[in-house]
Design a protein around this motif. Structure first.
Motif, PDB file in Angstrom:
ATOM      1  N   TRP A   7       0.823  -1.214   0.000  1.00  0.00           N
ATOM      2  CA  TRP A   7       0.000   0.000   0.000  1.00  0.00           C
ATOM      3  C   TRP A   7       0.857   1.264   0.000  1.00  0.00           C
ATOM      4  CZ3 TRP A   7      -4.419  -0.775  -1.853  1.00  0.00           C
ATOM      5  CH2 TRP A   7      -5.084  -1.976  -1.636  1.00  0.00           C
ATOM      6  N   GLN A   8       2.038   1.194   0.569  1.00  0.00           N
ATOM      7  CA  GLN A   8       2.959   2.326   0.465  1.00  0.00           C
ATOM      8  C   GLN A   8       3.267   2.601  -1.009  1.00  0.00           C
ATOM      9  OE1 GLN A   8       3.186   4.208   3.118  1.00  0.00           O
ATOM     10  NE2 GLN A   8       5.178   3.784   4.025  1.00  0.00           N
ATOM     11  N   HIS A   9       3.543   1.540  -1.746  1.00  0.00           N
ATOM     12  CA  HIS A   9       3.861   1.689  -3.169  1.00  0.00           C
ATOM     13  C   HIS A   9       2.689   2.291  -3.938  1.00  0.00           C
ATOM     14  CE1 HIS A   9       5.652   0.816  -7.064  1.00  0.00           C
ATOM     15  NE2 HIS A   9       4.506   0.232  -7.417  1.00  0.00           N
ATOM     16  N   ILE A  10       1.486   1.820  -3.647  1.00  0.00           N
ATOM     17  CA  ILE A  10       0.303   2.344  -4.333  1.00  0.00           C
ATOM     18  C   ILE A  10       0.174   3.844  -4.119  1.00  0.00           C
ATOM     19  CG2 ILE A  10      -2.226   2.348  -4.334  1.00  0.00           C
ATOM     20  CD1 ILE A  10      -1.065  -0.104  -5.700  1.00  0.00           C
ATOM     21  N   TYR A  11       0.264   4.277  -2.866  1.00  0.00           N
ATOM     22  CA  TYR A  11       0.032   5.694  -2.571  1.00  0.00           C
ATOM     23  C   TYR A  11       1.218   6.578  -2.959  1.00  0.00           C
ATOM     24  CZ  TYR A  11      -4.329   4.622  -0.202  1.00  0.00           C
ATOM     25  OH  TYR A  11      -5.622   4.222   0.074  1.00  0.00           O
ATOM     26  N   GLN A  12       2.378   5.987  -3.119  1.00  0.00           N
ATOM     27  CA  GLN A  12       3.540   6.763  -3.538  1.00  0.00           C
ATOM     28  C   GLN A  12       3.650   6.888  -5.046  1.00  0.00           C
ATOM     29  OE1 GLN A  12       6.783   4.725  -1.626  1.00  0.00           O
ATOM     30  NE2 GLN A  12       6.317   5.539   0.408  1.00  0.00           N
ATOM     31  N   THR A  13       2.944   6.037  -5.792  1.00  0.00           N
ATOM     32  CA  THR A  13       3.102   6.021  -7.248  1.00  0.00           C
ATOM     33  C   THR A  13       1.841   6.386  -8.025  1.00  0.00           C
ATOM     34  OG1 THR A  13       2.632   3.640  -7.318  1.00  0.00           O
ATOM     35  CG2 THR A  13       4.950   4.315  -7.117  1.00  0.00           C
ATOM     36  N   LYS A  14       0.677   6.433  -7.352  1.00  0.00           N
ATOM     37  CA  LYS A  14      -0.569   6.750  -8.048  1.00  0.00           C
ATOM     38  C   LYS A  14      -1.173   8.034  -7.500  1.00  0.00           C
ATOM     39  CE  LYS A  14      -2.091   2.174  -9.564  1.00  0.00           C
ATOM     40  NZ  LYS A  14      -3.248   1.251  -9.642  1.00  0.00           N
ATOM     41  N   ILE A  47     -11.362   3.010   9.489  1.00  0.00           N
ATOM     42  CA  ILE A  47     -10.392   1.938   9.285  1.00  0.00           C
ATOM     43  C   ILE A  47     -10.002   1.881   7.808  1.00  0.00           C
ATOM     44  CG2 ILE A  47      -9.991  -0.547   9.468  1.00  0.00           C
ATOM     45  CD1 ILE A  47     -10.313   0.904  12.164  1.00  0.00           C
ATOM     46  N   GLY A  48      -8.694   1.832   7.545  1.00  0.00           N
ATOM     47  CA  GLY A  48      -8.246   1.862   6.152  1.00  0.00           C
ATOM     48  C   GLY A  48      -8.567   3.190   5.509  1.00  0.00           C
ATOM     49  N   ALA A  49      -8.359   4.254   6.253  1.00  0.00           N
ATOM     50  CA  ALA A  49      -8.762   5.590   5.808  1.00  0.00           C
ATOM     51  C   ALA A  49      -8.072   6.022   4.527  1.00  0.00           C
ATOM     52  CB  ALA A  49      -8.466   6.607   6.912  1.00  0.00           C
ATOM     53  N   GLY A  50      -6.818   5.613   4.343  1.00  0.00           N
ATOM     54  CA  GLY A  50      -6.103   6.024   3.142  1.00  0.00           C
ATOM     55  C   GLY A  50      -6.117   7.530   2.963  1.00  0.00           C
ATOM     56  N   THR A  51      -6.491   7.954   1.762  1.00  0.00           N
ATOM     57  CA  THR A  51      -6.587   9.393   1.468  1.00  0.00           C
ATOM     58  C   THR A  51      -8.045   9.844   1.384  1.00  0.00           C
ATOM     59  OG1 THR A  51      -6.399   8.889  -0.903  1.00  0.00           O
ATOM     60  CG2 THR A  51      -4.372   9.463   0.271  1.00  0.00           C
ATOM     61  N   SER A  52      -8.938   9.081   2.021  1.00  0.00           N
ATOM     62  CA  SER A  52     -10.358   9.405   1.982  1.00  0.00           C
ATOM     63  C   SER A  52     -10.634  10.793   2.558  1.00  0.00           C
ATOM     64  CB  SER A  52     -11.144   8.359   2.780  1.00  0.00           C
ATOM     65  OG  SER A  52     -12.476   8.768   2.992  1.00  0.00           O
ATOM     66  N   PHE A  53     -11.704  11.395   2.052  1.00  0.00           N
ATOM     67  CA  PHE A  53     -12.157  12.695   2.547  1.00  0.00           C
ATOM     68  C   PHE A  53     -13.038  12.564   3.787  1.00  0.00           C
ATOM     69  CE2 PHE A  53     -11.051  13.619  -1.798  1.00  0.00           C
ATOM     70  CZ  PHE A  53     -10.639  14.946  -1.806  1.00  0.00           C
ATOM     71  N   LEU A  54     -13.311  11.335   4.240  1.00  0.00           N
ATOM     72  CA  LEU A  54     -14.312  11.153   5.286  1.00  0.00           C
ATOM     73  C   LEU A  54     -13.966  11.890   6.570  1.00  0.00           C
ATOM     74  CD1 LEU A  54     -16.916   9.860   6.288  1.00  0.00           C
ATOM     75  CD2 LEU A  54     -15.568   7.846   6.962  1.00  0.00           C
ATOM     76  N   SER A  55     -12.753  11.724   7.089  1.00  0.00           N
ATOM     77  CA  SER A  55     -12.393  12.369   8.354  1.00  0.00           C
ATOM     78  C   SER A  55     -12.554  13.877   8.265  1.00  0.00           C
ATOM     79  CB  SER A  55     -10.956  12.017   8.731  1.00  0.00           C
ATOM     80  OG  SER A  55     -10.831  10.645   9.001  1.00  0.00           O
ATOM     81  N   SER A  74       2.228   6.915   4.139  1.00  0.00           N
ATOM     82  CA  SER A  74       2.213   7.811   2.976  1.00  0.00           C
ATOM     83  C   SER A  74       0.802   8.284   2.682  1.00  0.00           C
ATOM     84  CB  SER A  74       2.789   7.098   1.748  1.00  0.00           C
ATOM     85  OG  SER A  74       4.144   6.773   1.927  1.00  0.00           O
ATOM     86  N   ALA A  75      -0.169   7.377   2.773  1.00  0.00           N
ATOM     87  CA  ALA A  75      -1.563   7.745   2.526  1.00  0.00           C
ATOM     88  C   ALA A  75      -2.048   8.746   3.560  1.00  0.00           C
ATOM     89  CB  ALA A  75      -2.443   6.500   2.549  1.00  0.00           C
ATOM     90  N   VAL A 101      -1.030   4.948  12.236  1.00  0.00           N
ATOM     91  CA  VAL A 101      -0.470   4.011  11.265  1.00  0.00           C
ATOM     92  C   VAL A 101      -0.434   2.634  11.918  1.00  0.00           C
ATOM     93  CG1 VAL A 101       1.515   3.416   9.829  1.00  0.00           C
ATOM     94  CG2 VAL A 101       0.928   5.824  10.214  1.00  0.00           C
ATOM     95  N   ALA A 102      -1.208   1.686  11.381  1.00  0.00           N
ATOM     96  CA  ALA A 102      -1.282   0.362  11.995  1.00  0.00           C
ATOM     97  C   ALA A 102      -1.890  -0.630  11.021  1.00  0.00           C
ATOM     98  CB  ALA A 102      -2.112   0.408  13.280  1.00  0.00           C
TER      99      ALA A 102
END
Length: 212
Positions: A7-14, A47-55, A74-75, A101-102
């Motif tokens: 997931w680090q790779h995904i958020y660092q490259t997309k 959970i699994g917030a990533g780059t979501s706008f929810l928070s 990274s996310a 981060v967990a």
């Protein structure tokens, strides 16, 4: 597979708006949260917030205790930068969003939450050990009488996401996994349109946690 590295790779490259799960506004999540009839002081964890706008949207609507958890720092860094750049929510966001981060399978909550929100984490756990760890963490993190909102790929929906095989669910399968202490309140089948204009069928369910 190293989950964090993936997931680090995904958020660092997309680009944020190019990932398949991108939503410009988490309308459905907010609707389900509203069904919990929460007080604005109630604690919510994404959970699994990533780059979501929810928070960020929760803060803007007056919630004071919001936690965003993801395996990818990274996310969360991208989400934090965006929330801190939104002007009106700047100081509130710094004070109220807790960034964690967990890995959900090994995380040990230090407190309880009134609402647990998960959009597309559970369905990545395809083995019994990972699923059991998820439920154990959910039970430890949720206050008695609290609510769990879980969104997963539905039966008939995608079988893979981000190159990873997933576990499809319907409401009975979710109920069976969580156990009798989680009472279904409402659920919905709905279609998410990806940035590439593909349709993804989701099952979202709201459960009330009533332990013995």
């Amino acid at each position: 597979m190293d989950t964090q590295s993936h997931w680090q790779h995904i958020y660092q490259t997309k680009a944020v708006e190019k990932v398949s799960w991108y939503e410009s506004d988490p309308v459905r999540s907010l609707e389900f949260i509203d069904q919990c009839h929460p007080d604005r002081t109630h604690a919510i964890i994404d959970i699994g917030a990533g780059t979501s706008f929810l928070s960020q949207r929760l803060l803007e609507s007056g919630f004071q205790d919001v936690t965003a958890l993801d395996v990818s720092d990274s996310a969360l860094a991208l989400a934090k930068q965006r929330s801190e750049a939104t002007g009106r929510a700047l100081e509130h966001a710094k004070a109220a969003i807790q960034w964690r981060v967990a890995d959900i399978k090994t995380w040990q909550p230090e407190r309880c939450y009134d609402i647990w929100h998960d959009r597309a984490v559970l369905h990545f756990l395809t083995d019994a050990e990972g699923q059991a760890a998820y439920v154990k963490t959910l039970r430890a993190a949720l206050s008695p009488g609290g609510y769990a909102i879980i969104s997963v790929f539905s039966k008939g929906g995608p079988t893979h996401c981000s190159g990873i095989a997933i576990q499809q669910y319907d409401l009975p399968a979710l109920q069976s996994l969580l156990g009798p202490e989680f009472t279904p309140v409402m659920d919905s089948l709905w279609t998410h349109k990806t940035p590439n204009d593909a349709d993804q069928l989701f099952q979202t369910a709201l459960f009330k946690f009533q332990p013995d």
